[in-house]
Scaffold this motif. Structure first.
Motif, PDB file in Angstrom:
ATOM      1  N   UNK A   1       0.829  -1.203   0.000  1.00 29.06           N
ATOM      2  CA  UNK A   1       0.000   0.000   0.000  1.00 29.06           C
ATOM      3  C   UNK A   1       0.868   1.260   0.000  1.00 29.06           C
ATOM      4  N   UNK A   2       2.017   1.223   0.675  1.00 31.20           N
ATOM      5  CA  UNK A   2       2.919   2.379   0.672  1.00 31.20           C
ATOM      6  C   UNK A   2       3.476   2.642  -0.722  1.00 31.20           C
ATOM      7  N   UNK A   3       3.779   1.572  -1.456  1.00 24.47           N
ATOM      8  CA  UNK A   3       4.270   1.746  -2.833  1.00 24.47           C
ATOM      9  C   UNK A   3       3.192   2.353  -3.716  1.00 24.47           C
ATOM     10  N   UNK A   4       1.956   1.943  -3.512  1.00 26.59           N
ATOM     11  CA  UNK A   4       0.862   2.462  -4.331  1.00 26.59           C
ATOM     12  C   UNK A   4       0.751   3.983  -4.234  1.00 26.59           C
ATOM     13  N   UNK A   5       0.961   4.516  -3.036  1.00 26.35           N
ATOM     14  CA  UNK A   5       0.750   5.950  -2.824  1.00 26.35           C
ATOM     15  C   UNK A   5       2.041   6.752  -2.898  1.00 26.35           C
ATOM     16  N   UNK A   6       3.120   6.110  -3.379  1.00 29.22           N
ATOM     17  CA  UNK A   6       4.342   6.850  -3.653  1.00 29.22           C
ATOM     18  C   UNK A   6       5.334   6.932  -2.517  1.00 29.22           C
ATOM     19  N   UNK A   7       5.101   6.204  -1.418  1.00 29.84           N
ATOM     20  CA  UNK A   7       6.056   6.191  -0.298  1.00 29.84           C
ATOM     21  C   UNK A   7       7.031   5.031  -0.507  1.00 29.84           C
ATOM     22  N   UNK A   8       7.933   5.187  -1.486  1.00 27.64           N
ATOM     23  CA  UNK A   8       8.728   4.063  -1.948  1.00 27.64           C
ATOM     24  C   UNK A   8       9.802   3.627  -0.956  1.00 27.64           C
ATOM     25  N   UNK A   9      10.431   4.572  -0.266  1.00 26.61           N
ATOM     26  CA  UNK A   9      11.463   4.201   0.708  1.00 26.61           C
ATOM     27  C   UNK A   9      10.862   3.389   1.854  1.00 26.61           C
ATOM     28  N   UNK A  10       9.704   3.835   2.352  1.00 28.93           N
ATOM     29  CA  UNK A  10       9.039   3.083   3.410  1.00 28.93           C
ATOM     30  C   UNK A  10       8.589   1.716   2.904  1.00 28.93           C
ATOM     31  N   UNK A  11       8.155   1.676   1.645  1.00 27.93           N
ATOM     32  CA  UNK A  11       7.744   0.406   1.045  1.00 27.93           C
ATOM     33  C   UNK A  11       8.907  -0.576   1.022  1.00 27.93           C
ATOM     34  N   UNK A  12      10.064  -0.084   0.669  1.00 31.23           N
ATOM     35  CA  UNK A  12      11.266  -0.926   0.631  1.00 31.23           C
ATOM     36  C   UNK A  12      11.607  -1.431   2.035  1.00 31.23           C
ATOM     37  N   UNK A  13      11.520  -0.538   3.030  1.00 29.64           N
ATOM     38  CA  UNK A  13      11.819  -0.918   4.411  1.00 29.64           C
ATOM     39  C   UNK A  13      10.889  -2.042   4.866  1.00 29.64           C
ATOM     40  N   UNK A  14       9.594  -1.882   4.626  1.00 32.60           N
ATOM     41  CA  UNK A  14       8.630  -2.894   5.060  1.00 32.60           C
ATOM     42  C   UNK A  14       8.874  -4.221   4.352  1.00 32.60           C
ATOM     43  N   UNK A  15       9.181  -4.174   3.064  1.00 27.81           N
ATOM     44  CA  UNK A  15       9.433  -5.400   2.307  1.00 27.81           C
ATOM     45  C   UNK A  15      10.693  -6.098   2.815  1.00 27.81           C
ATOM     46  N   UNK A  16      11.714  -5.323   3.100  1.00 22.78           N
ATOM     47  CA  UNK A  16      12.960  -5.895   3.609  1.00 22.78           C
ATOM     48  C   UNK A  16      12.742  -6.556   4.965  1.00 22.78           C
ATOM     49  N   UNK A  17      11.933  -5.909   5.810  1.00 17.39           N
ATOM     50  CA  UNK A  17      11.592  -6.503   7.100  1.00 17.39           C
ATOM     51  C   UNK A  17      10.903  -7.852   6.889  1.00 17.39           C
ATOM     52  N   UNK A  18      10.051  -7.916   5.896  1.00 15.95           N
ATOM     53  CA  UNK A  18       9.289  -9.141   5.653  1.00 15.95           C
ATOM     54  C   UNK A  18      10.197 -10.308   5.284  1.00 15.95           C
ATOM     55  N   UNK A  19      11.267 -10.025   4.547  1.00 14.16           N
ATOM     56  CA  UNK A  19      12.195 -11.100   4.168  1.00 14.16           C
ATOM     57  C   UNK A  19      12.790 -11.749   5.415  1.00 14.16           C
ATOM     58  N   UNK A  20      13.272 -10.921   6.334  1.00 11.82           N
ATOM     59  CA  UNK A  20      13.902 -11.456   7.544  1.00 11.82           C
ATOM     60  C   UNK A  20      12.903 -12.243   8.389  1.00 11.82           C
ATOM     61  N   UNK A  21      11.708 -11.699   8.542  1.00  6.14           N
ATOM     62  CA  UNK A  21      10.696 -12.369   9.356  1.00  6.14           C
ATOM     63  C   UNK A  21      10.237 -13.663   8.692  1.00  6.14           C
ATOM     64  N   UNK A  22      10.108 -13.645   7.361  1.00  6.59           N
ATOM     65  CA  UNK A  22       9.665 -14.842   6.641  1.00  6.59           C
ATOM     66  C   UNK A  22      10.656 -15.980   6.790  1.00  6.59           C
ATOM     67  N   UNK A  23      11.923 -15.658   6.866  1.00  3.59           N
ATOM     68  CA  UNK A  23      12.931 -16.701   7.087  1.00  3.59           C
ATOM     69  C   UNK A  23      12.747 -17.340   8.452  1.00  3.59           C
ATOM     70  N   UNK A  24      12.426 -16.521   9.455  1.00  5.47           N
ATOM     71  CA  UNK A  24      12.156 -17.083  10.781  1.00  5.47           C
ATOM     72  C   UNK A  24      10.896 -17.936  10.774  1.00  5.47           C
ATOM     73  N   UNK A  25       9.949 -17.579   9.900  1.00  4.85           N
ATOM     74  CA  UNK A  25       8.711 -18.357   9.809  1.00  4.85           C
ATOM     75  C   UNK A  25       8.941 -19.705   9.149  1.00  4.85           C
ATOM     76  N   UNK A  26      10.086 -19.858   8.485  1.00  3.16           N
ATOM     77  CA  UNK A  26      10.404 -21.127   7.851  1.00  3.16           C
ATOM     78  C   UNK A  26       9.578 -21.416   6.616  1.00  3.16           C
ATOM     79  N   UNK A  27       9.111 -20.365   5.939  1.00  2.00           N
ATOM     80  CA  UNK A  27       8.262 -20.545   4.759  1.00  2.00           C
ATOM     81  C   UNK A  27       8.969 -19.959   3.540  1.00  2.00           C
ATOM     82  N   UNK A  28       9.463 -20.824   2.655  1.00  2.00           N
ATOM     83  CA  UNK A  28      10.167 -20.354   1.461  1.00  2.00           C
ATOM     84  C   UNK A  28       9.271 -19.521   0.559  1.00  2.00           C
ATOM     85  N   UNK A  29       8.006 -19.888   0.469  1.00  2.00           N
ATOM     86  CA  UNK A  29       7.114 -19.171  -0.433  1.00  2.00           C
ATOM     87  C   UNK A  29       6.803 -17.770   0.098  1.00  2.00           C
ATOM     88  N   UNK A  30       6.624 -17.642   1.411  1.00  2.00           N
ATOM     89  CA  UNK A  30       6.410 -16.320   1.984  1.00  2.00           C
ATOM     90  C   UNK A  30       7.649 -15.458   1.784  1.00  2.00           C
TER      91      UNK A  30
END
Length: 409
Positions: free
Chosen positions: A174-203
């Motif tokens: 949603x942040x990317x949609x409204x032009x907040x690209x730096x915040x969008x990148x931050x949130x996406x990067x956070x998701x990568x780290x958390x998804x690894x802890x979740x043990x889900x390759x697809x996530x």
């Protein structure tokens, strides 16, 4: 809050940023006594330069400090304003979940409630209700962070991490949609780290998709292409066993996102290869599905054929692909996908000089999902182009839309 004196507004935003008077004073280069007097109204803020410095430290628009925030018009209720962006930013800036390593988290929502809230947030996004989602995201982020911390050492740690990873991805989108690209990148990067802890390759793969989208929006095209293609290769179906539908969906979306990046740099050959791979995955999937909230299938591949053609500057090809599209599959897509497509085709029509049809596409998208048109900076650019190139007075519906969006010639 516009009726408050400026000192009270400063105190309000300082409190929202969880800053003590001393920390705020240090960042501003003033004394704590000076801050206290300003907030109590004893000392006047009569220099604009100081007000701008305060706004910069508090990370708010200076208009909010001056009490000149613009009231939302009814037709813009579904867009995101500066206050909501700052609330999401504040939620992303929280690091107090680290306290779980030192002491027990006092409270967190039950995971059953979190699952329902996260599913509702995904549906809200896919129906392009960006304003409603923005107002819910700060609390959802805090709750998901709290749940992740509370269950960090329990048997449900991976479930809590999975939910937090999804919330970060929703925020990124949603942040990317409204032009907040730096915040969008931050949130996406956070998701990568958390998804690894979740043990889900697809996530984690889908989190990489969000990173690629944010990088593309930031103009970091080649890194975007690389992350999409590299992770797609790791998730590519191999062996004689039939791949899971979820795997095909995430794999296919990574290829489609990579095709968009390749199109941005004019690499038509790579675009064709990636679209071909995505098409094969969609055929093996056997239809349009929403596994992992991807909306992946043959129809989404068709939408990306149009979108990549527009990015390559071939508006005629995009329009032809649009006109020949499977209408049944298209009408079954969720509102965000369809309205996004209408915006792409509006761009295609401007490329071939048909601004009347471009305007019609914008109106179609607006009728279907107003936020996808009215809240996106790209849509404002397209509408401005349509108005500029329209001979004479623009059609009444276009003029009305432009007025509601605040777009002039």
């Amino acid at each position: 809050m516009d009726e408050l004196p400026i000192g009270r507004r400063v105190a309000y935003w300082r409190g929202r940023r969880k800053m003590s008077q001393q920390v705020f004073a240090d960042r501003l280069g003033k004394s704590k006594s000076w801050v206290d007097k300003v907030e109590r109204g004893v000392r006047r803020l009569d220099k604009f330069s100081v007000v701008y410095d305060i706004a910069d430290v508090l990370q708010v628009d200076v208009q909010l400090l001056l009490g000149k925030e613009v009231e939302r018009k009814p037709e813009t209720q579904n867009c995101i304003d500066q206050v909501e962006v700052e609330e999401i930013r504040a939620a992303l800036e929280r690091y107090d979940q680290m306290s779980a390593f030192f002491q027990a988290v006092p409270h967190s929502p039950p995971l059953t409630e979190m699952r329902k809230a996260v599913s509702h947030a995904w549906l809200t996004y896919q129906h392009a209700k960006y304003g409603a989602l923005a107002r819910a995201l700060p609390k959802l982020l805090r709750d998901a962070q709290g749940a992740d911390s509370a269950h960090a050492t329990s048997d449900e740690a991976s479930t809590a991490a999975h939910l937090l990873g999804q919330v970060y991805q929703i925020a990124s989108s949603v942040l990317r949609k409204v032009g907040e690209h730096e915040l969008s990148w931050l949130a996406a990067d956070r998701s990568i780290a958390v998804s690894q802890r979740a043990g889900d390759q697809l996530l984690a793969g889908l989190a990489s998709y969000r990173v690629g989208s944010a990088l593309l929006a930031l103009g970091r095209v080649r890194p975007s292409l690389e992350v999409n293609v590299n992770i797609a290769n790791r998730l590519a179906p191999v062996g004689p066993e039939r791949p899971r539908a979820e795997q095909l969906s995430v794999y296919g979306m990574l290829l489609l996102n990579g095709a968009m990046s390749a199109a941005r740099i004019g690499d038509a050959a790579t675009v064709r290869d990636l679209l071909c791979g995505a098409d094969q995955a969609s055929l093996e999937l056997g239809g349009d599905f929403n596994h992992y909230w991807t909306s992946f299938g043959p129809t989404n591949v068709q939408l990306h054929r149009c979108a990549t053609a527009v990015e390559l500057g071939d508006g005629r090809l995009a329009v032809e692909a649009h006109l020949n599209m499977d209408k049944t599959g298209f009408h079954a897509m969720l509102p965000e996908r369809r309205a996004h497509h209408f915006l792409d085709i509006a761009r295609g029509y401007t490329q071939i000089g048909d601004v009347e049809k471009a305007g019609e596409m914008l109106l179609e998208g607006d009728r279907l999902a107003p936020s996808e048109i009215r809240c996106r900076p790209l849509a404002h650019e397209v509408l401005s182009d349509v108005l500029r190139r329209t001979r004479g007075t623009p059609p009444a519906p276009i003029a009305e839309l432009a007025e509601q969006m605040g777009v002039g010639v």
